[in-house]
Design an enzyme around this catalytic site. Structure first.
Site, short mmCIF file in Angstrom:
data_model
loop_
_atom_site.label_atom_id
_atom_site.label_comp_id
_atom_site.label_asym_id
_atom_site.label_seq_id
_atom_site.Cartn_x
_atom_site.Cartn_y
_atom_site.Cartn_z
CG PHE A 68 -37.93 -27.39 -9.32
CD1 PHE A 68 -37.99 -27.65 -11.12
CD2 PHE A 68 -37.84 -26.33 -8.34
CE1 PHE A 68 -37.84 -25.74 -11.22
CE2 PHE A 68 -38.01 -25.60 -8.63
CZ PHE A 68 -38.02 -24.77 -10.58
CE LYS B 168 -34.06 -33.63 -0.13
NZ LYS B 168 -35.22 -33.18 -0.92
CD GLU C 122 -39.28 -31.28 -1.75
OE1 GLU C 122 -38.42 -31.96 -2.66
OE2 GLU C 122 -39.91 -31.20 -1.25
CB SER D 285 -34.72 -20.99 -1.75
OG SER D 285 -34.90 -22.10 -1.51
CB CYS E 276 -29.29 -20.95 -10.93
SG CYS E 276 -27.99 -21.60 -11.45
CD GLU F 295 -34.21 -17.59 -7.61
OE1 GLU F 295 -34.19 -17.30 -6.12
OE2 GLU F 295 -32.83 -18.30 -8.67
P1 NAD Z 1 -35.80 -25.16 -2.50
O1 NAD Z 1 -34.74 -24.57 -2.03
O2 NAD Z 1 -36.92 -25.22 -2.80
O3 NAD Z 1 -34.55 -26.96 -2.46
C1 NAD Z 1 -33.83 -27.36 -2.19
C2 NAD Z 1 -33.99 -28.51 -1.77
O4 NAD Z 1 -34.09 -27.87 -0.44
C3 NAD Z 1 -34.59 -29.70 -2.07
O5 NAD Z 1 -34.75 -30.59 -2.03
C4 NAD Z 1 -36.49 -29.30 -0.88
O6 NAD Z 1 -36.60 -30.99 -0.62
C5 NAD Z 1 -35.26 -28.78 0.05
N1 NAD Z 1 -36.26 -27.74 0.81
C6 NAD Z 1 -37.22 -27.25 0.24
N2 NAD Z 1 -38.07 -26.66 1.64
C7 NAD Z 1 -37.39 -26.52 2.50
C8 NAD Z 1 -36.71 -26.49 3.95
N3 NAD Z 1 -37.97 -25.64 4.49
N4 NAD Z 1 -36.28 -26.65 4.81
C9 NAD Z 1 -35.04 -27.71 4.77
N5 NAD Z 1 -35.04 -28.01 2.57
C10 NAD Z 1 -36.00 -28.21 2.54
O7 NAD Z 1 -35.42 -24.61 -4.22
P2 NAD Z 1 -36.06 -24.99 -5.32
O8 NAD Z 1 -37.01 -24.84 -5.70
O9 NAD Z 1 -35.74 -27.06 -5.78
O10 NAD Z 1 -34.88 -24.95 -6.32
C11 NAD Z 1 -34.70 -23.04 -7.38
C12 NAD Z 1 -33.60 -22.60 -6.26
O11 NAD Z 1 -32.57 -23.16 -6.53
C13 NAD Z 1 -33.86 -21.42 -6.94
O12 NAD Z 1 -33.59 -19.88 -5.81
C14 NAD Z 1 -32.10 -21.42 -8.01
O13 NAD Z 1 -31.97 -20.15 -7.74
C15 NAD Z 1 -31.77 -22.21 -6.77
N6 NAD Z 1 -30.64 -22.95 -7.89
C16 NAD Z 1 -29.57 -22.71 -7.81
C17 NAD Z 1 -28.32 -22.76 -8.40
C18 NAD Z 1 -26.69 -22.48 -7.69
O14 NAD Z 1 -25.97 -23.61 -8.67
N7 NAD Z 1 -26.60 -21.60 -7.59
C19 NAD Z 1 -28.42 -23.73 -9.59
C20 NAD Z 1 -29.43 -24.76 -9.02
C21 NAD Z 1 -30.61 -23.75 -8.48
#
Ligand code: NAD
Length: 503
Positions: free
Chosen positions: A155, A179, A182, A232, A287, A387
């Site tokens: 997000f 994808k 959401e 994450s 991040c 985090e």
């Molecule tokens: P998230 O892991 O909750 O969601 C990421 C994606 O995974 C979304 O599209 C979501 O729909 C999907 N998802 C969520 N739960 C899931 C599950 N149980 N099983 C399968 N798919 C699932 O992450 P977020 O909260 O949207 O984003 C923030 C996180 O992203 C932070 O940890 C941040 O550090 C990380 N991030 C990392 C980078 C990088 O380059 N290292 C860049 C941006 C964000």
């Protein structure tokens, strides 16, 4: 999008058509400053997921053979369209994600840079050749596309991160299923509309929406060859294992805990500004945000100045002029961050600045937390281990740079780090000894431009290759090595007309 009960529905993109999902499962896209429902996003059905992959598979048959110049020109048009629509894109992004309008433009701009890079694909997707590896034998490589690739995005950068993925995948000759998050899919969809307007053919780019089930379907689908994930650490670890289990290539860019070291000789004004901007800007939902600062020696005395600086930051809705810190993405995120602050205080850290429940005029329903600073943080505290992903800064102390480096290298994450100093020798020592993939020297958020790759490391990354820049060409292509020999004895050996054999 189409209007339904006055709330628009976010569409899918399948085989070149923007369509309504047939699902009965929808979630709300919510403005985090006001709680207004902006749109409804579908959890796509398994049939819709299959239709998207089928369309991508069919389109690959012709797209893989499309001349490189034709592919490049689409991205030339696309970068122009993104520039033209910059303000509109930023406004959509701010409404659904919460970050300030300048930050939203920055989000789009960092993605635009990747699109510009994709327009240069002709000079990026080059093979190598070795002439005469044996008598009359040459060996050369071709960088050929893989097939259907997929991207799963978080997000926090709903413009930049989708643009890390599909432009380079498509420019290298693959087709793509995206994808988006959401929680804020609307700006991503506007970018996808512009990509179609720029000339991406039907089936080459497809979009399905959803959560866990759609992500698992992507990992399991036998026609998908590569998966790029950003999000994450727990979800990324799951995606990596599940996708590679079925033989896919995968790259997962994941969570972080980014430390900065402040040496006593650092430029104080510049350093404090850099720390405040990177720890609290975008409400700490980056991040690459600096979430831990290790003050070395006398720089420990700078804490009151840092607190004063943080207090001057304006907390409000992202579209309000002068806002420095916007709302967190959701109520759940707000509760999570507030709980961490509570825990930090209970575990014995000094709460130098408490940003909980700030008064934000006109936005009493927003998910706001103001800048929060803990000092005296220890490595066993939950505010250090986890985090937090909010505007919460942990301050630690060290007697020397080496002691500070030891703390950072012992942390499992390796996304980004920075040092603030006036000493070139100290900076170089840091650069050599630190075990983190992206290093800033007097630069708080060292995200590389697309001439390079995003190179987070250790616990922040699974998979060898980064999501843009040079490395991503390797990720989205298979190297084919050709060893070729052409028999020329009929022409040269037999002494026939040499002008023919040299043509
Ligand atoms: P998230 O892991 O909750 O969601 C990421 C994606 O995974 C979304 O599209 C979501 O729909 C999907 N998802 C969520 N739960 C899931 C599950 N149980 N099983 C399968 N798919 C699932 O992450 P977020 O909260 O949207 O984003 C923030 C996180 O992203 C932070 O940890 C941040 O550090 C990380 N991030 C990392 C980078 C990088 O380059 N290292 C860049 C941006 C964000």
């Amino acid at each position: 999008m189409t209007a339904n009960n006055n709330v628009p529905k976010v569409k899918l993109l399948i085989d070149g058509k923007f369509v309504d999902s047939k699902t009965d499962q929808w979630t709300d896209v919510i403005n985090p400053a006001t709680q207004e429902v902006l749109a409804k996003v579908p959890m796509a059905t398994p049939e819709e997921m299959d239709a998207a992959v089928d369309a991508a598979k069919r389109a690959f048959k012709t797209w893989r053979r499309t001349p490189i110049g034709a592919r490049a020109r689409i991205f030339l048009r696309y970068q122009h369209l993104i520039r033209e629509h910059m303000s509109e894109l930023a406004a959509i992004l701010t409404a659904e994600q919460g970050k300030t309008l300048p930050d939203a433009e920055g989000d789009v701009f960092r993605g635009l840079e990747v699109v510009e890079h994709a327009a240069n694909i002709g000079s990026l997707q080059l093979g190598e050749i070795a002439n005469n590896v044996a008598g009359g034998v040459d060996t050369y490589t071709l960088q050929q596309p893989l097939g259907v690739c997929a991207g799963i995005t978080p997000f926090n950068f709903p413009a930049m991160i989708p643009l890390w993925m599909f432009p380079m995948a498509i420019a290298t000759g693959n087709t793509f299923v995206l994808k988006p998050s959401e929680q804020d899919p609307m700006v991503t969809m506007r970018l996808v509309e512009l990509a179609v307007e720029a000339g991406i053919p039907a089936g080459v780019l497809n979009v399905v929406h959803g959560g866990k089930d759609v992500v698992n379907a992507i990992c399991d689908h036998e026609d998908i060859k590569a998966v790029s994930f950003v999000g994450s650490t727990p979800v990324g670890t799951h995606v990596y294992r599940r996708a590679t289990q079925t033989g896919k290539r995968a790259q997962c860019m994941m969570g972080a805990k980014n430390h900065a070291i402040v040496m006593p000789d650092a430029n104080k004004e510049q350093t404090l500004n850099a720390i405040a901007g990177s720890a609290f800007g975008a409400a700490g939902q980056r991040c690459m945000a600096l979430s831990v600062v290790v003050l070395v020696g006398e720089s420990a005395e700078w804490i009151p100045d840092l607190v004063e600086r943080a207090k001057t930051l304006k907390v409000s809705a992202g579209h309000e002029k002068g806002t420095d810190v916007g709302p967190l993405i959701s109520r759940a995120a707000l509760n999570r961050v507030n709980n961490f602050i509570e825990q930090g205080a209970t575990e014995g850290a000094n709460l130098e600045l408490d940003g909980r429940s700030p008064k934000v005029e006109g936005y009493d329903k927003g998910n706001f937390v103001g800048p929060t600073i803990f000092s005296g943080v220890k490595t066993d505290m939950s505010i250090y281990r986890e985090e937090i992903f909010g505007p919460v800064l942990c301050i630690m102390n060290a007697d020397s740079m080496d002691e500070a480096i030891e703390i950072i290298n012992a942390n499992p994450n390796g996304n980004g780090t920075a040092v603030f100093t006036r000493s070139g020798a100290a900076a170089r020592h840091f650069q050599e000894e630190i075990d983190v993939g992206q290093v800033g020297i007097n630069v708080p958020i060292p995200v590389p431009v697309p001439l390079f790759s995003f190179t987070g490391s250790r616990g922040s990354k699974l998979g060898d290759l980064g999501p843009y820049g040079k490395q991503v060409i390797q990720f989205y292509t298979q190297t084919k090595t050709v060893t070729a020999r052409w028999f020329d004895e009929d022409e040269i050996g037999a002494g026939v007309n040499t002008t023919i054999s040299l043509r």
